[in-house]
Scaffold this motif. Structure first.
Motif, PDB file in Angstrom:
ATOM      1  N   VAL A 392       0.853  -1.184   0.000  1.00  0.00           N
ATOM      2  CA  VAL A 392       0.000   0.000   0.000  1.00  0.00           C
ATOM      3  C   VAL A 392       0.888   1.233   0.000  1.00  0.00           C
ATOM      4  O   VAL A 392       1.859   1.308   0.776  1.00  0.00           O
ATOM      5  CB  VAL A 392      -0.935   0.011   1.229  1.00  0.00           C
ATOM      6  CG1 VAL A 392      -1.814   1.257   1.222  1.00  0.00           C
ATOM      7  CG2 VAL A 392      -1.799  -1.252   1.251  1.00  0.00           C
ATOM      8  N   ALA A 393       0.569   2.211  -0.877  1.00  0.00           N
ATOM      9  CA  ALA A 393       1.332   3.455  -0.940  1.00  0.00           C
ATOM     10  C   ALA A 393       0.819   4.406   0.128  1.00  0.00           C
ATOM     11  O   ALA A 393      -0.351   4.762   0.137  1.00  0.00           O
ATOM     12  CB  ALA A 393       1.218   4.080  -2.323  1.00  0.00           C
ATOM     13  N   VAL A 394       1.696   4.796   1.037  1.00  0.00           N
ATOM     14  CA  VAL A 394       1.353   5.740   2.108  1.00  0.00           C
ATOM     15  C   VAL A 394       2.347   6.882   2.039  1.00  0.00           C
ATOM     16  O   VAL A 394       3.545   6.678   2.267  1.00  0.00           O
ATOM     17  CB  VAL A 394       1.392   5.056   3.486  1.00  0.00           C
ATOM     18  CG1 VAL A 394       1.076   6.064   4.576  1.00  0.00           C
ATOM     19  CG2 VAL A 394       0.427   3.886   3.545  1.00  0.00           C
ATOM     20  N   ALA A 398       6.126   2.829  -0.196  1.00  0.00           N
ATOM     21  CA  ALA A 398       5.483   1.508  -0.212  1.00  0.00           C
ATOM     22  C   ALA A 398       5.564   0.887   1.171  1.00  0.00           C
ATOM     23  O   ALA A 398       6.641   0.810   1.758  1.00  0.00           O
ATOM     24  CB  ALA A 398       6.164   0.613  -1.245  1.00  0.00           C
ATOM     25  N   THR A 399       4.418   0.465   1.706  1.00  0.00           N
ATOM     26  CA  THR A 399       4.372  -0.217   3.004  1.00  0.00           C
ATOM     27  C   THR A 399       3.763  -1.587   2.811  1.00  0.00           C
ATOM     28  O   THR A 399       2.978  -1.815   1.916  1.00  0.00           O
ATOM     29  CB  THR A 399       3.543   0.584   4.020  1.00  0.00           C
ATOM     30  OG1 THR A 399       2.204   0.710   3.532  1.00  0.00           O
ATOM     31  CG2 THR A 399       4.135   1.970   4.235  1.00  0.00           C
ATOM     32  N   LEU A 421      -3.611   3.467  -3.304  1.00  0.00           N
ATOM     33  CA  LEU A 421      -2.900   2.769  -4.365  1.00  0.00           C
ATOM     34  C   LEU A 421      -2.307   1.472  -3.809  1.00  0.00           C
ATOM     35  O   LEU A 421      -1.709   1.453  -2.736  1.00  0.00           O
ATOM     36  CB  LEU A 421      -1.776   3.648  -4.923  1.00  0.00           C
ATOM     37  CG  LEU A 421      -2.226   4.933  -5.621  1.00  0.00           C
ATOM     38  CD1 LEU A 421      -1.013   5.749  -6.065  1.00  0.00           C
ATOM     39  CD2 LEU A 421      -3.126   4.617  -6.830  1.00  0.00           C
ATOM     40  N   VAL A 422      -2.514   0.371  -4.572  1.00  0.00           N
ATOM     41  CA  VAL A 422      -2.007  -0.933  -4.138  1.00  0.00           C
ATOM     42  C   VAL A 422      -1.228  -1.583  -5.272  1.00  0.00           C
ATOM     43  O   VAL A 422      -1.373  -1.216  -6.450  1.00  0.00           O
ATOM     44  CB  VAL A 422      -3.171  -1.862  -3.701  1.00  0.00           C
ATOM     45  CG1 VAL A 422      -3.885  -1.293  -2.501  1.00  0.00           C
ATOM     46  CG2 VAL A 422      -4.152  -2.083  -4.871  1.00  0.00           C
ATOM     47  N   TRP A 430       1.044   0.431 -10.142  1.00  0.00           N
ATOM     48  CA  TRP A 430       0.158   0.670  -9.000  1.00  0.00           C
ATOM     49  C   TRP A 430      -1.258   0.999  -9.501  1.00  0.00           C
ATOM     50  O   TRP A 430      -1.422   1.629 -10.541  1.00  0.00           O
ATOM     51  CB  TRP A 430       0.686   1.838  -8.159  1.00  0.00           C
ATOM     52  CG  TRP A 430       1.983   1.509  -7.425  1.00  0.00           C
ATOM     53  CD1 TRP A 430       3.227   1.522  -7.941  1.00  0.00           C
ATOM     54  CD2 TRP A 430       2.097   1.115  -6.067  1.00  0.00           C
ATOM     55  NE1 TRP A 430       4.154   1.156  -7.014  1.00  0.00           N
ATOM     56  CE2 TRP A 430       3.466   0.898  -5.812  1.00  0.00           C
ATOM     57  CE3 TRP A 430       1.187   0.908  -5.017  1.00  0.00           C
ATOM     58  CZ2 TRP A 430       3.946   0.505  -4.579  1.00  0.00           C
ATOM     59  CZ3 TRP A 430       1.665   0.533  -3.795  1.00  0.00           C
ATOM     60  CH2 TRP A 430       3.025   0.313  -3.562  1.00  0.00           C
ATOM     61  N   ALA A 431      -2.271   0.574  -8.732  1.00  0.00           N
ATOM     62  CA  ALA A 431      -3.676   0.830  -9.121  1.00  0.00           C
ATOM     63  C   ALA A 431      -4.499   1.156  -7.887  1.00  0.00           C
ATOM     64  O   ALA A 431      -4.120   0.776  -6.763  1.00  0.00           O
ATOM     65  CB  ALA A 431      -4.246  -0.391  -9.829  1.00  0.00           C
TER      66      ALA A 431
END
Length: 451
Positions: A392-394, A398-399, A421-422, A430-431
């Motif tokens: 997951v984009a935080v 990327a986490t 975004l995952v 990413w989507a």
């Protein structure tokens, strides 16, 4: 007014020493010769005295009650007066005539120059400390340097009137020769070396001779030794003693070399033998250790079978004990008149052993069955189905990765939304979460909104 303050007539003398090299030198007036007339010691009034730096002039006067001496150290260049030659004041009887000379012997002593004497000690027999039957002729050549420091002490030891440098040098050579002979004769024993190697100790011999001579020449001759140099120690190689010594030395050297070689060979052989023995012992220990380690490794790898084996041994021992129960009298029942009846102690012991054997066998069987069941179950149970994990984009980072269950918890806490975004392995980019098919179930199962 001084004794020489008045003008005098006649030819005056200049008392000085022009000798280039000397130790003691006696002055004579011009035109006189030593020992031929009374005038050789006559000094005219008004004569001048010149004493160079490093010299001392000694005036010797003969008086009725003995001899007087005056010492004038250089540098000095003056006309003689009672002020600078006090002993003249006592020579009143000589001043009745202004032109009459007075009698005095004048000696110049060299304090600055080192006097060098070369010496040579002729061949004398010296013995090797190991072979005292062969005297080897040895000669020594060298030089000694000395100077006069305490001229008053020197004059007390020597009569200046009949001093001869040649005789003085001969006396010193004789003393040096005695000390050199003594030191060289004992050098082989003192330094524990063969006589033929004595030249290797020239420096030590030189120091010993110089140390001994300094005290002797100072006390007996009034001179200070500034150095002694042994230039050479020579052997008469044509002498019988030298040839005999060399022959014996060569024989001893050859025998010594053979003995040392044999000792070294024996030492090498002993060390090789010990190394071979140690090597064989090391191999045996290594072999036993390897066998022991392999045995333990085999036991560890087959721990279950090993335990069953040991428990079976215990069971066999119990069975044998049960078999011997009759011989121990445990099962014998004796009626009246034949004994005590039932042997309860033996019976109880046999039952205890039997119980232990039974428990051992039961435990072994249970363990074996349990292991077999676990193996069967493990082979029949399918592995868990792998779950998809997403990153997951935080805040641009990327986490993760997170599984679906974790994403649902993050959804409930507001950390994960449909706009997040995952990405997972296999995706090209990413989507948004709500565009991914697997994510749709996450947002369909939204918790109810609290009232």
């Amino acid at each position: 007014m001084g004794l020489f303050s008045k003008k005098v007539s006649g030819l005056m003398d200049v008392i000085r020493c022009d000798e280039p090299s000397y130790l003691i030198w006696k002055w004579h007036p011009n035109g006189t010769k030593s020992g031929n007339n009374y005038r050789e010691n006559a000094i005219r009034w008004g004569s001048s005295l010149r004493v160079k730096d490093g010299e001392v002039a000694v005036f010797v006067y003969k008086q009725k009650d003995g001899t007087e001496q005056d010492f004038i150290e250089g540098p000095f260049d003056q006309i003689l007066e009672t002020a600078n030659l006090p002993v003249l004041a006592s020579l009143i009887g000589l001043v009745y005539d202004k032109g009459t000379p007075f009698q005095a012997e004048v000696y110049f002593i060299n304090l600055a120059q080192n006097i060098q004497i070369r010496f040579g000690v002729p061949f004398f027999d010296v013995y090797d400390s190991r072979f005292k039957d062969f005297g080897v002729p040895v000669a020594v050549r060298g030089s000694i340097n000395f100077r006069i420091d305490d001229y008053r002490g020197f004059i007390k030891l020597h009569r200046l009137s009949n001093f001869s440098l040649e005789d003085f040098q001969k006396q010193i050579r004789d003393v040096v020769s005695r000390y050199v002979k003594d030191c060289v004769a004992h050098a082989s024993a003192v330094h524990n070396i063969p006589l033929v190697q004595i030249e290797s100790k020239v420096a030590e011999i030189n120091d010993i001779i110089e140390y001994n001579l300094k005290e002797r020449l100072s006390e007996d001759f009034g001179v200070i030794v500034s150095g002694i140099d042994i230039n050479a120690i020579e052997f008469d190689k044509s002498s019988d003693g030298y040839r005999q010594l060399m022959s014996v030395t060569q024989d001893v050297t050859s025998a010594t070399i053979k003995a040392e070689t044999a000792a070294k060979v024996k030492d090498i052989a002993d060390r090789q033998r010990i190394e071979v023995e140690h090597y064989g012992e090391s191999l045996r220990i290594q072999r036993e250790e390897a066998q022991y380690a392999q045995h333990k490794q085999t036991q560890t790898s087959n721990m279950g079978a090993f335990q069953v084996e040991k428990q079976a041994e215990v069971g066999i021992a119990g069975a044998e004990a049960l078999g011997k129960m009759g011989t121990n009298g445990a099962g014998n029942i004796k009626f009246s008149g034949e004994g005590e009846g039932v042997n309860m102690a033996a019976m109880m012991a046999s039952m205890a052993v039997g119980g232990a054997v039974g428990k051992n066998i039961a435990d072994s069987m249970n363990s074996m069955m349990l292991g077999m069941n676990q193996s069967v179950q493990s082979s029949m149970t399918p592995p868990p189905v792998p779950e998809a994990e997403y990153y997951v984009a935080v805040k641009g980072q990327a986490t993760g990765p997170f599984d679906i269950c974790s994403l649902k918890k993050m959804r409930d806490s507001g950390q994960f939304t449909s706009e997040s975004l995952v990405w997972k392995a296999g995706m090209t980019e990413w989507a948004k979460a709500d565009t991914v098919d697997e994510m749709k179930s996450v947002f369909l199962e939204m918790p109810p909104i609290p009232n």
